[in-house]
Motif scaffolding. Structure first.
Motif, PDB file in Angstrom:
ATOM      1  N   ASP A  89      40.007  37.169  33.793  1.00  0.00           N
ATOM      2  CA  ASP A  89      39.692  38.042  34.933  1.00  0.00           C
ATOM      3  C   ASP A  89      38.197  38.032  35.224  1.00  0.00           C
ATOM      4  OD1 ASP A  89      42.347  38.698  35.140  1.00  0.00           O
ATOM      5  OD2 ASP A  89      42.178  40.601  34.048  1.00  0.00           O
ATOM      6  N   ARG A  90      37.385  38.098  34.185  1.00  0.00           N
ATOM      7  CA  ARG A  90      35.936  38.079  34.411  1.00  0.00           C
ATOM      8  C   ARG A  90      35.482  36.744  34.979  1.00  0.00           C
ATOM      9  NH1 ARG A  90      32.953  42.111  32.022  1.00  0.00           N
ATOM     10  NH2 ARG A  90      31.314  41.183  33.313  1.00  0.00           N
ATOM     11  N   ALA A  91      36.108  35.654  34.503  1.00  0.00           N
ATOM     12  CA  ALA A  91      35.749  34.333  35.026  1.00  0.00           C
ATOM     13  C   ALA A  91      36.133  34.208  36.506  1.00  0.00           C
ATOM     14  CB  ALA A  91      36.437  33.241  34.199  1.00  0.00           C
ATOM     15  N   ALA A  92      37.332  34.669  36.859  1.00  0.00           N
ATOM     16  CA  ALA A  92      37.778  34.597  38.259  1.00  0.00           C
ATOM     17  C   ALA A  92      36.879  35.445  39.156  1.00  0.00           C
ATOM     18  CB  ALA A  92      39.229  35.046  38.361  1.00  0.00           C
ATOM     19  N   ASP A  93      36.525  36.642  38.664  1.00  0.00           N
ATOM     20  CA  ASP A  93      35.641  37.510  39.454  1.00  0.00           C
ATOM     21  C   ASP A  93      34.271  36.872  39.641  1.00  0.00           C
ATOM     22  OD1 ASP A  93      37.687  39.331  39.615  1.00  0.00           O
ATOM     23  OD2 ASP A  93      36.958  40.597  37.963  1.00  0.00           O
ATOM     24  N   ALA A 134      44.964  30.586  39.421  1.00  0.00           N
ATOM     25  CA  ALA A 134      46.229  30.119  38.857  1.00  0.00           C
ATOM     26  C   ALA A 134      46.343  30.513  37.393  1.00  0.00           C
ATOM     27  CB  ALA A 134      46.341  28.599  39.027  1.00  0.00           C
ATOM     28  N   VAL A 135      45.241  30.337  36.619  1.00  0.00           N
ATOM     29  CA  VAL A 135      45.251  30.750  35.208  1.00  0.00           C
ATOM     30  C   VAL A 135      45.445  32.259  35.097  1.00  0.00           C
ATOM     31  CG1 VAL A 135      43.902  30.835  33.089  1.00  0.00           C
ATOM     32  CG2 VAL A 135      43.829  28.795  34.523  1.00  0.00           C
ATOM     33  N   GLN A 136      44.826  32.979  36.042  1.00  0.00           N
ATOM     34  CA  GLN A 136      44.908  34.433  36.023  1.00  0.00           C
ATOM     35  C   GLN A 136      46.321  34.931  36.308  1.00  0.00           C
ATOM     36  OE1 GLN A 136      42.619  36.374  39.100  1.00  0.00           O
ATOM     37  NE2 GLN A 136      42.157  38.147  37.760  1.00  0.00           N
ATOM     38  N   SER A 137      47.010  34.283  37.220  1.00  0.00           N
ATOM     39  CA  SER A 137      48.313  34.772  37.647  1.00  0.00           C
ATOM     40  C   SER A 137      49.478  34.228  36.833  1.00  0.00           C
ATOM     41  CB  SER A 137      48.539  34.421  39.124  1.00  0.00           C
ATOM     42  OG  SER A 137      48.511  33.006  39.306  1.00  0.00           O
ATOM     43  N   ASP A 138      49.295  33.140  36.121  1.00  0.00           N
ATOM     44  CA  ASP A 138      50.398  32.495  35.393  1.00  0.00           C
ATOM     45  C   ASP A 138      50.233  32.738  33.894  1.00  0.00           C
ATOM     46  OD1 ASP A 138      52.456  31.021  34.421  1.00  0.00           O
ATOM     47  OD2 ASP A 138      51.728  29.085  35.177  1.00  0.00           O
ATOM     48  N   PRO A 139      51.046  33.619  33.266  1.00  0.00           N
ATOM     49  CA  PRO A 139      50.896  33.872  31.827  1.00  0.00           C
ATOM     50  C   PRO A 139      51.262  32.671  30.961  1.00  0.00           C
ATOM     51  CG  PRO A 139      52.820  35.013  32.702  1.00  0.00           C
ATOM     52  CD  PRO A 139      52.098  34.448  33.889  1.00  0.00           C
ATOM     53  N   ASN A 140      51.956  31.676  31.552  1.00  0.00           N
ATOM     54  CA  ASN A 140      52.333  30.473  30.789  1.00  0.00           C
ATOM     55  C   ASN A 140      51.534  29.260  31.228  1.00  0.00           C
ATOM     56  OD1 ASN A 140      54.401  31.783  29.246  1.00  0.00           O
ATOM     57  ND2 ASN A 140      55.716  31.734  31.076  1.00  0.00           N
ATOM     58  N   HIS A 141      50.387  29.480  31.809  1.00  0.00           N
ATOM     59  CA  HIS A 141      49.565  28.381  32.288  1.00  0.00           C
ATOM     60  C   HIS A 141      49.163  27.479  31.125  1.00  0.00           C
ATOM     61  CE1 HIS A 141      46.255  26.239  34.284  1.00  0.00           C
ATOM     62  NE2 HIS A 141      46.827  26.605  35.434  1.00  0.00           N
TER      63      HIS A 141
END
Length: 449
Positions: free
Chosen positions: A230-234, A277-284
């Motif tokens: 989350d911090r990376a995406a922000d 995509a990494v943030q939204s997909d728990p199985n990424h």
């Protein structure tokens, strides 16, 4: 009223030449120390009873003289003479018996007299043995404690007004006293030794690896990974210009600036899409790779000698000698300061909670029969152990104390306590002797005419 258990001894100053001082009256004082108010009262009562007993003896003697002198003129005075004669004999015999307990009668060293001064050590030993046998018995002590129900009475006191406050006050005094006695350097050395033994001496790698393996297996690290993602995406979302500038700074100088802008925008969009995509997909895939890396790290910490050695190097760098000493110093200083501040403040959280815990424990002792029974059993077992182990030592206090007493003073102490009652023996002896003399004379007169 108790008398002092140990007679005091003192050296009398040199007396001036002249007539020897009169000895103190029997029972009037105890040699070597000032009488207490209670003892002075007992001494006065003893003197009074001695005068009564002596007065009866003198009265019998006077009656005997007059009756003996007038019995020919008045024959019935023979009976009075016989009664007075028996009374004198009884009074003298009981005077001798009572006096023989404490001193030599009239200073004459008659065998088996002055029993207490001569045999005080044997009396002390017998008294100690009597106490040990009949009172310091494990069964007697446990039965007495069971009848008292110590746990419930203690619980009532603890739960009642003032009990918890008293315990807290005494506990605070103990803590302050302990801190005054304890040497800070010694305590810090103990803490440092414990840190080295229990924290630094064992290798860190395997236990850390086992803990990490359990954490990773249960998925507790996923929240931390979510936070980092989350911090990376922000950050990417808020730093479009920074990403574009980084692309422009690293492109060849011959590339036109508008191309750098297009490439920078493209890179930014792709990075943003990737992080979202990494943030939204728990199985990424990235998450799976992070899980794999962390699990491998946990295994290496447990089984890979190289990784274990690296963990030990990190431990040595982080917690070297200066750091350990500083940690021990800070720990002890913090604990000491916090405890002293807490115990000195009656409204501190520690004091309030401690009082509440004491009251709660007292209430449980009163209301919880099972807990009270266990506490009573513990107290009984502890008392039984103490009596069983130290009964001879406890009884020995009596024997040793009596052995240290001065013989004459011991006799006077005992006479002061029981002498008044013993004077009744003299009085009773006078009365019984009078009756016996009268009965014997009357019977003989009837039989032999």
């Amino acid at each position: 009223m108790q008398v002092n258990s140990q007679p005091t001894t003192r050296q009398d100053p040199p007396r001036p030449a002249g007539p020897a001082p009169r000895p103190p009256k029997a029972g009037a004082a105890v040699v070597g120390h000032q009488l207490s108010a209670g003892d002075a009262e007992k001494a006065a009562a003893l003197r009074k009873m001695k005068l009564v007993a002596l007065g009866l003896l003198i009265a019998m003697a006077v009656i005997f003289v007059f009756a003996f002198a007038l019995q020919k003129e008045y024959p019935w005075l023979q009976y009075v003479r016989a009664a007075a004669e028996g009374g004198m004999v009884g009074a003298l015999a009981d005077w001798f018996a009572v006096t023989a307990l404490f001193k030599y009668p009239m200073g004459i060293k008659i065998p088996h007299t002055a029993i207490i001064p001569r045999r005080k050590d044997q009396i002390g030993a017998s008294l100690g043995e009597f106490v040990e046998t009949n009172f310091l018995s494990e069964q007697v002590v446990q039965e007495k404690l069971a009848s008292v129900d110590v746990a419930r009475k203690a619980g009532q006191w603890l739960a009642g007004p003032g009990g918890a406050e008293r315990v807290a006050k005494e506990g605070a005094a103990v803590i302050r006293g302990a801190f005054k006695v304890l040497n800070d350097d010694d305590v810090q050395a103990v803490i440092e030794g414990m840190v080295r033994k229990h924290l630094l001496a064992p290798p860190w790698g395997p236990p850390v690896g086992r803990m990490a393996e359990r954490i990773f297996a249960e998925g507790h690290h996923h929240k931390l990974v979510d936070l980092l993602v989350d911090r990376a995406a922000d950050w990417v979302d808020d730093n479009h210009e920074t990403v574009s500038r980084l692309v422009s700074d690293r492109s060849p100088t011959w590339v036109p600036q508008f191309v750098d802008g297009l490439v920078g925008d493209k890179v930014y969009v792709e990075i943003l899409k990737f992080t979202r995509a990494v943030q939204s997909d728990p199985n990424h895939q990235v998450r799976q790779q992070i899980d794999k890396y962390l699990n491998d790290l946990a295994q290496d910490l447990q089984h890979d000698p190289a990784m274990i050695a690296r963990a030990e190097d990190i431990k040595a760098q982080v917690l070297g000698d200066p750091e350990v000493r500083e940690l021990a110093s800070r720990t002890w200083g913090t604990v000491k300061s916090a405890l002293l501040s807490a115990v000195d403040d009656p409204d501190s959280e520690l004091t309030v909670r401690f009082k509440a815990a004491v009251r709660d424990f007292g209430s449980r002792l009163v209301n919880d029969a099972e807990l009270a029974g266990k506490v009573n059993a513990w107290i009984g077992d502890a008392a039984g152990y103490l009596v069983r182990t130290y009964r001879s030592d406890i009884a020995g206090v009596i024997t040793d104390t009596v052995a240290r007493w001065d013989a004459e003073e011991t006799s006077q102490k005992i006479e002061l306590q029981v002498g008044k009652d013993l004077q009744f023996i003299r009085i009773n002896g006078t009365v019984v002797g009078s009756l016996a003399g009268l009965v014997i004379f009357s019977a003989a007169h009837l039989v032999f005419g």
